[in-house]
Design a protein around this motif. Structure first.
Motif, PDB file in Angstrom:
ATOM      1  N   VAL A 146       0.948   4.211  -2.961  1.00  0.00           N
ATOM      2  CA  VAL A 146       0.776   5.652  -2.739  1.00  0.00           C
ATOM      3  C   VAL A 146       1.904   6.427  -3.399  1.00  0.00           C
TER       4      VAL A 146
ATOM      5  N   GLN B  69      -7.579   6.161  -1.136  1.00  0.00           N
ATOM      6  CA  GLN B  69      -7.416   4.850  -1.769  1.00  0.00           C
ATOM      7  C   GLN B  69      -6.647   3.859  -0.896  1.00  0.00           C
ATOM      8  N   PRO B  70      -5.559   4.249  -0.255  1.00  0.00           N
ATOM      9  CA  PRO B  70      -4.883   3.280   0.622  1.00  0.00           C
ATOM     10  C   PRO B  70      -5.735   2.871   1.817  1.00  0.00           C
TER      11      PRO B  70
ATOM     12  N   GLY C 236      -8.135   0.347   0.525  1.00  0.00           N
ATOM     13  CA  GLY C 236      -7.398  -0.887   0.253  1.00  0.00           C
ATOM     14  C   GLY C 236      -7.085  -1.660   1.525  1.00  0.00           C
ATOM     15  N   SER C 237      -6.663  -0.954   2.568  1.00  0.00           N
ATOM     16  CA  SER C 237      -6.349  -1.649   3.814  1.00  0.00           C
ATOM     17  C   SER C 237      -7.614  -2.190   4.466  1.00  0.00           C
TER      18      SER C 237
ATOM     19  N   LEU D  89       0.822  -1.208   0.000  1.00  0.00           N
ATOM     20  CA  LEU D  89       0.000   0.000   0.000  1.00  0.00           C
ATOM     21  C   LEU D  89       0.860   1.264   0.000  1.00  0.00           C
TER      22      LEU D  89
END
Length: 66
Positions: A22, A31-32, A35-36, A18
């Motif tokens: 970035v 977005q990260p 995602g996490s 991740l």
């Protein structure tokens, strides 16, 4: 803490992947975080599906009645 060198991108851990996402794509913080969250949720779902039989056996063996 030792420095760990990973040669292939398939060996990256989730936080490292991740962080590189970035940096590479110059994204904002949204977005990260998504995602996490997806990675954490999917890992819990997979763990539940793998150990579902044991969860049910534990409930049945506890002696609780519905």
């Amino acid at each position: 803490m030792p420095l760990i060198v990973l040669a292939r991108s398939g060996e990256y851990s989730s936080p490292l992947g991740l962080a590189l996402f970035v940096v590479k794509n110059r994204t904002s913080g949204n977005q990260p975080m998504v995602g996490s969250g997806v990675v954490a949720t999917l890992s819990m779902i997979v763990a539940f599906l793998v150990f579902q039989r044991r969860f049910v056996q534990g409930i049945l063996m506890s002696g609780l009645k519905a």
